[in-house]
Motif scaffolding. Structure first.
Motif, short mmCIF file in Angstrom:
data_model
loop_
_atom_site.label_atom_id
_atom_site.label_comp_id
_atom_site.label_asym_id
_atom_site.label_seq_id
_atom_site.Cartn_x
_atom_site.Cartn_y
_atom_site.Cartn_z
N UNK A 160 0.83 -1.22 0.00
CA UNK A 160 0.00 0.00 0.00
C UNK A 160 0.86 1.26 0.00
N UNK A 161 2.03 1.21 0.62
CA UNK A 161 2.97 2.33 0.49
C UNK A 161 3.29 2.57 -0.99
N UNK A 162 3.54 1.48 -1.71
CA UNK A 162 3.89 1.60 -3.12
C UNK A 162 2.69 2.06 -3.95
N UNK A 163 1.50 1.58 -3.62
CA UNK A 163 0.30 2.06 -4.31
C UNK A 163 0.13 3.56 -4.13
N UNK A 183 -2.25 13.49 -2.90
CA UNK A 183 -1.06 13.89 -2.16
C UNK A 183 -0.87 12.86 -1.04
N UNK A 184 -0.16 11.78 -1.35
CA UNK A 184 -0.03 10.63 -0.44
C UNK A 184 1.16 10.83 0.50
N UNK A 185 0.91 10.67 1.81
CA UNK A 185 1.96 10.80 2.82
C UNK A 185 1.79 9.67 3.83
N UNK A 186 2.89 9.03 4.17
CA UNK A 186 2.82 7.81 4.96
C UNK A 186 3.88 7.82 6.07
N UNK A 187 3.51 7.27 7.23
CA UNK A 187 4.48 7.04 8.30
C UNK A 187 4.54 5.55 8.59
N UNK A 188 5.73 5.07 8.89
CA UNK A 188 5.88 3.69 9.37
C UNK A 188 5.94 3.73 10.90
#
Length: 337
Positions: A160-163, A183-188
């Motif tokens: 889903x990070x890659x999507x 505008x996709x922003x992600x935290x692990x």
């Protein structure tokens, strides 16, 4: 005219509770989507509450018709332990549900002519170190190292990070007239430790399980070795980081997905702090080899320098404050009632 709102999926969880409370206090109009109705304390804070699944495309279409969604906090997911027992269902919810929402965000952005902010919490489970020896040698792992998860949940999160990166940067790249509107922003997230909810058998729950057992006066055997070490964060910092990342200027961001960490004690160090607070506590170690293997595949530490540099990530709870000022006193009070 459609009303401008923030959408929070999985709003019934603790991160959702914190986000609803914080965003409502700032005046943001909110709609929520969850499988269950919101708590009575939260329901008055939202403009509209939708009960249903992120896999229900018709429900998302109803939202699109009625509201102009400018920000999405996508928290809904089937979590790690349950995902191992039902991997096909996990894929359906975690991947296909996220894909539905990314399409929803793109269509929303097309309809009102500007990008929709999409905040996505990923997990340290996205990592997969090949051996305990490799983990010990690796030190602080960057976002681009050891991305070979060994759990279904980790596989779902990494994909889903890659999507999200695809929708933000490469969506329909062969089409001449497509404008990307996500505008996709992600935290692990590392292991999130909460004082407000009961541990539910998650793979990193041994930390909070120790405190709950001690506060109840019950013996507890940790399912991991005393030397086990992974990164953690206190739940209030988890909520704060999502709001902070959402507010960051787009031009400052150099990545789609960012590591986060606050402290990374060993299981023995956690036990020592808990026993110091509850001298009668009986906390031992009885290793579950399968769960231990999963934890051993996660880094002992992660490098979060990109988040600190790009958008000012700075956790407020270190190991000492998280346990002595937040977790232990709050959980102790729970069992005094």
């Amino acid at each position: 005219m459609r009303k401008e709102v923030v959408l929070i999926t999985g709003a019934g969880g603790e991160i959702g509770h914190g986000l609803v409370t914080r965003l409502a206090a700032s005046g943001s109009p909110i709609i929520t989507l969850d499988l269950s109705p919101l708590d009575a304390s939260l329901a008055p804070l939202v403009r509209r509450e939708f009960t249903g699944s992120i896999t229900d495309v018709n429900l998302l279409d109803r939202m699109l018709a009625e509201f102009e969604v400018e920000r999405i906090f996508h928290l809904a997911a089937l979590l790690s332990t349950r995902s191992e027992f039902t991997p096909v269902t996990a894929h359906h919810v975690n991947v296909e549900g996220t894909l539905n929402l990314l399409e929803f965000a793109q269509h929303e952005g097309e309809s009102h002519g500007r990008p929709v902010l999409f905040i996505y919490p990923s997990s340290v489970a996205a990592y997969g170190l090949p051996s305990l020896e490799a983990k010990m040698r690796a030190g602080s792992v960057t976002e681009d190292q050891f991305a070979l998860p060994t759990t279904m949940y980790g596989c779902n999160k990494l994909y889903c990070e890659q999507l999200g990166h695809y929708y933000a940067h490469h969506y329909k790249q062969l089409s001449a007239d497509t404008i990307r509107r996500v505008d996709f922003r992600c935290v692990r997230f590392p292991g999130l430790i909460s004082a407000m909810t009961l541990p539910s058998g998650g793979t990193s729950d041994y930390a909070s399980e120790m405190i709950h057992a001690a506060a109840k006066g019950e013996p507890y055997d940790s399912f991991v070795r005393p030397d086990t070490r992974i990164p953690f964060m206190a739940m209030p910092d988890g909520v704060d980081t999502l709001i902070r990342l959402a507010a960051a200027p787009r031009e400052r961001l150099t990545r789609s997905a960012y590591n986060l960490t606050a402290f990374n004690p060993s299981a023995a160090e956690i036990r020592d702090v808990v026993v110091a607070a509850f001298p009668e506590a009986a906390i031992g170690f009885k290793v579950d080899e399968k769960r231990q293997g999963i934890v051993d595949s996660w880094p002992a530490a992660v490098d979060d320098s990109a988040a600190r540099h790009d958008w000012g990530f700075e956790p407020q709870y270190d190991f000492d404050r998280a346990f002595r000022a937040y977790l232990i006193p709050t959980i102790r009070e729970r069992y005094r009632r």
